[in-house]
Enzyme design. Structure first.
Site, PDB file in Angstrom:
ATOM      1  N   ARG A  49       0.856  -1.197   0.000  1.00  0.00           N
ATOM      2  CA  ARG A  49       0.000   0.000   0.000  1.00  0.00           C
ATOM      3  C   ARG A  49       0.890   1.245   0.000  1.00  0.00           C
ATOM      4  O   ARG A  49       1.251   1.755   1.070  1.00  0.00           O
ATOM      5  CB  ARG A  49      -0.919  -0.004   1.210  1.00  0.00           C
ATOM      6  CG  ARG A  49      -1.866  -1.194   1.253  1.00  0.00           C
ATOM      7  CD  ARG A  49      -2.986  -0.995   2.266  1.00  0.00           C
ATOM      8  NE  ARG A  49      -2.483  -0.762   3.600  1.00  0.00           N
ATOM      9  CZ  ARG A  49      -2.177  -1.735   4.460  1.00  0.00           C
ATOM     10  NH1 ARG A  49      -2.330  -2.995   4.101  1.00  0.00           N
ATOM     11  NH2 ARG A  49      -1.729  -1.456   5.666  1.00  0.00           N
ATOM     12  N   GLU A 131      18.239 -14.879  12.218  1.00  0.00           N
ATOM     13  CA  GLU A 131      18.107 -14.865  13.679  1.00  0.00           C
ATOM     14  C   GLU A 131      16.702 -14.454  14.110  1.00  0.00           C
ATOM     15  O   GLU A 131      16.154 -14.972  15.095  1.00  0.00           O
ATOM     16  CB  GLU A 131      19.135 -13.901  14.288  1.00  0.00           C
ATOM     17  CG  GLU A 131      19.148 -13.879  15.803  1.00  0.00           C
ATOM     18  CD  GLU A 131      19.650 -15.190  16.398  1.00  0.00           C
ATOM     19  OE1 GLU A 131      18.830 -15.893  17.030  1.00  0.00           O
ATOM     20  OE2 GLU A 131      20.830 -15.509  16.224  1.00  0.00           O
ATOM     21  N   ILE A 138      15.938 -12.774  21.113  1.00  0.00           N
ATOM     22  CA  ILE A 138      16.819 -13.690  21.842  1.00  0.00           C
ATOM     23  C   ILE A 138      17.880 -14.258  20.901  1.00  0.00           C
ATOM     24  O   ILE A 138      17.541 -14.876  19.888  1.00  0.00           O
ATOM     25  CB  ILE A 138      16.026 -14.850  22.466  1.00  0.00           C
ATOM     26  CG1 ILE A 138      14.914 -14.314  23.368  1.00  0.00           C
ATOM     27  CG2 ILE A 138      16.942 -15.773  23.246  1.00  0.00           C
ATOM     28  CD1 ILE A 138      13.972 -15.396  23.871  1.00  0.00           C
ATOM     29  N   GLY A 189      -3.007  -6.917  22.012  1.00  0.00           N
ATOM     30  CA  GLY A 189      -2.169  -6.979  20.818  1.00  0.00           C
ATOM     31  C   GLY A 189      -1.211  -8.153  20.780  1.00  0.00           C
ATOM     32  O   GLY A 189      -0.374  -8.246  19.872  1.00  0.00           O
ATOM     33  N   ASP A 203       3.080 -21.804  14.464  1.00  0.00           N
ATOM     34  CA  ASP A 203       4.214 -20.893  14.638  1.00  0.00           C
ATOM     35  C   ASP A 203       5.349 -21.583  15.396  1.00  0.00           C
ATOM     36  O   ASP A 203       6.510 -21.556  14.967  1.00  0.00           O
ATOM     37  CB  ASP A 203       3.754 -19.643  15.385  1.00  0.00           C
ATOM     38  CG  ASP A 203       4.894 -18.707  15.736  1.00  0.00           C
ATOM     39  OD1 ASP A 203       5.263 -17.874  14.891  1.00  0.00           O
ATOM     40  OD2 ASP A 203       5.415 -18.802  16.867  1.00  0.00           O
ATOM     41  N   LYS A 207       9.323 -22.900  14.167  1.00  0.00           N
ATOM     42  CA  LYS A 207      10.540 -22.569  14.909  1.00  0.00           C
ATOM     43  C   LYS A 207      11.256 -23.836  15.374  1.00  0.00           C
ATOM     44  O   LYS A 207      12.492 -23.910  15.349  1.00  0.00           O
ATOM     45  CB  LYS A 207      10.185 -21.678  16.092  1.00  0.00           C
ATOM     46  CG  LYS A 207       9.641 -20.318  15.677  1.00  0.00           C
ATOM     47  CD  LYS A 207       9.079 -19.553  16.866  1.00  0.00           C
ATOM     48  CE  LYS A 207       8.513 -18.204  16.431  1.00  0.00           C
ATOM     49  NZ  LYS A 207       7.873 -17.465  17.539  1.00  0.00           N
TER      50      LYS A 207
END
Length: 433
Positions: A49, A131, A138, A189, A203, A207
């Site tokens: 956008r 990373e 972290i 949030g 998710d 990882k």
């Protein structure tokens, strides 16, 4: 000596993370130049956008043509923070083909197609650093890939998703149910409008695949990771864990088999003792234990998400990649020499906490114990309590000793077939002891 020609950086994506990356590059330009040995210049920002106002970014840098940006030929480093599989995959490989190294925060793509991306980077003599793809700020990927390169890592265990940790923490500390805790996470949030990737464990599984691949020098894809989310965790599970002196966490666990001939990777909720350091990881924080043969047990802790923490990891990679560029030598690439197979979840040795609704009459406990014996699973503790509302039912909680997960799953299926078992209220693994 400071090189005068700036290293040019293309930024793909300018959302929460991308805008923070651009801000830090601008406000800390002198420090970055001093650390790298050359100035870095934001040469273009690809967005969807273009009309959106982006404070602190020169509008002349904004473009909707990401492909043209990475093909320019004068770009030294591409920072990819758009996420998803496509067009990110094509843009990254195109960047390699046109001479740029890549810094990415794209855990989904790396977990799905990391081997091909590493191969493309190696083919063109470029860097692929990520990373920021695991545990936000972290430092975890680089210690595994570089600091522990001379050691043998046997286990990686941790909390790698802040949203689920916040939800489970609120359920534990306030007595809230899952839905109530999720609503609070969304309002603050911590959870997306569609929280599926977090609460269903996708998710964390991505990882876990990345961490297992680096730790064990083998290729692990997200499809190799056993995955369970937290949507079925109830207030009763939390209360039962508390009675055992435990709490519930969504854990990513990557292990090398005892014989060293295979690895496992899994993500699921588990009860862990309150004495374990992971039990004290609160709200949206992440923490990861790495167990290595020589180094012993190492713990990494900090904010695992958010614009500023993730941007910090991106900028750390940017500095490393730019230094490599100046030295004309790429950093470490993929290490997958062990080619270890990934064993199925059924081979994992673990413990179960099983809560049953049973008929409140003599002989039920004996029937249940017989099922465990027939499946070769040893019982550690049993707690039985009659219902206060009567109805001829009781609650029976069984905690097992360690056994193959397949045997434990078989036990649960056999229990469901007993006439005296009215229902299996919950099943949860016990870890960290």
């Amino acid at each position: 000596m400071m090189r005068t020609r700036p290293l040019k950086v293309a930024l793909l994506g300018c959302g929460v993370v991308g805008s923070e990356v651009a801000r830090i590059m601008t406000t800390h330009a002198d420090d970055l130049a001093a650390r790298i040995g050359a100035p870095v210049e934001l040469a273009g920002v690809a967005v969807r956008r273009p009309s959106k106002v982006r404070e602190g970014i020169d509008p002349a840098l904004i473009t909707t043509d990401a492909t043209a940006l990475v093909k320019r030929g004068d770009i030294d480093v591409v920072i990819e923070v758009i996420g998803g599989i496509e067009p990110a995959r094509t843009l990254i490989t195109t960047a390699f083909e046109h001479g740029a190294s890549v810094v990415s925060a794209n855990k989904a793509l790396l977990a799905e197609d990391g081997a091909a991306l590493h191969a493309a980077a190696e083919q063109h003599g470029r860097d692929l650093y990520y990373e920021a793809a695991v545990a936000g700020a972290i430092p975890l990927v680089r210690p595994l890939r570089e600091s522990l390169a001379g050691d043998k890592v046997n286990r990686v265990l941790g909390i790698v998703n802040g949203t689920t940790n916040f939800i489970l923490d609120k359920m534990d500390t306030s007595g809230a149910g899952y839905s109530e805790a999720l609503d609070e996470a969304t309002a603050l949030g911590y959870a997306e409008a569609d929280p599926t990737a977090d609460v269903e464990g996708f998710d964390a599984a991505a990882k876990a695949a990345i961490l297992a691949g680096i730790a064990f020098h083998t290729r692990v894809r997200i499809g190799d990771v056993h995955r369970e989310g937290i949507t079925e965790v109830t207030a009763a599970d939390i209360a039962s864990a508390r009675r055992m002196g435990c709490t519930v966490k969504l854990l990513a666990i990557c292990e090398r088999a005892a014989d060293g001939q295979s690895v496992t990777a899994r993500v699921h909720p588990a009860m862990i003792p309150l004495s374990h350091p992971l039990a004290s990881v609160r709200e949206a924080y992440n923490a990861v234990f790495v167990e290595a043969e020589a180094a012993g047990q190492l713990m990494f802790y900090g904010p695992g998400a958010g614009g500023a923490p993730t941007a910090s990891a991106v900028l750390g990679d940017l500095v490393a990649v730019c230094r490599n560029k100046l030295n004309e030598a790429p950093g470490p690439g993929e290490s997958a020499y062990t080619r270890l197979p990934v064993s199925p979840m059924g081979d994992v040795v673990t413990r179960y906490h099983i809560s049953l609704d049973v008929a409140d009459k003599p002989g039920v406990l004996a029937q249940v114990a017989t099922v465990f014996a027939e499946q070769g699973v040893s019982i550690d503790t049993v707690r039985q309590k009659g219902r206060q509302d009567g109805g001829g039912e009781a609650s029976l909680v069984v905690v097992t000793h360690r056994a193959p997960d397949a045997a434990l799953s078989g036990t649960v299926e056999a229990l469901r077939k007993l006439d005296t078992v009215r229902g299996v209220a919950s099943i949860m693994r016990v870890e960290g002891e």
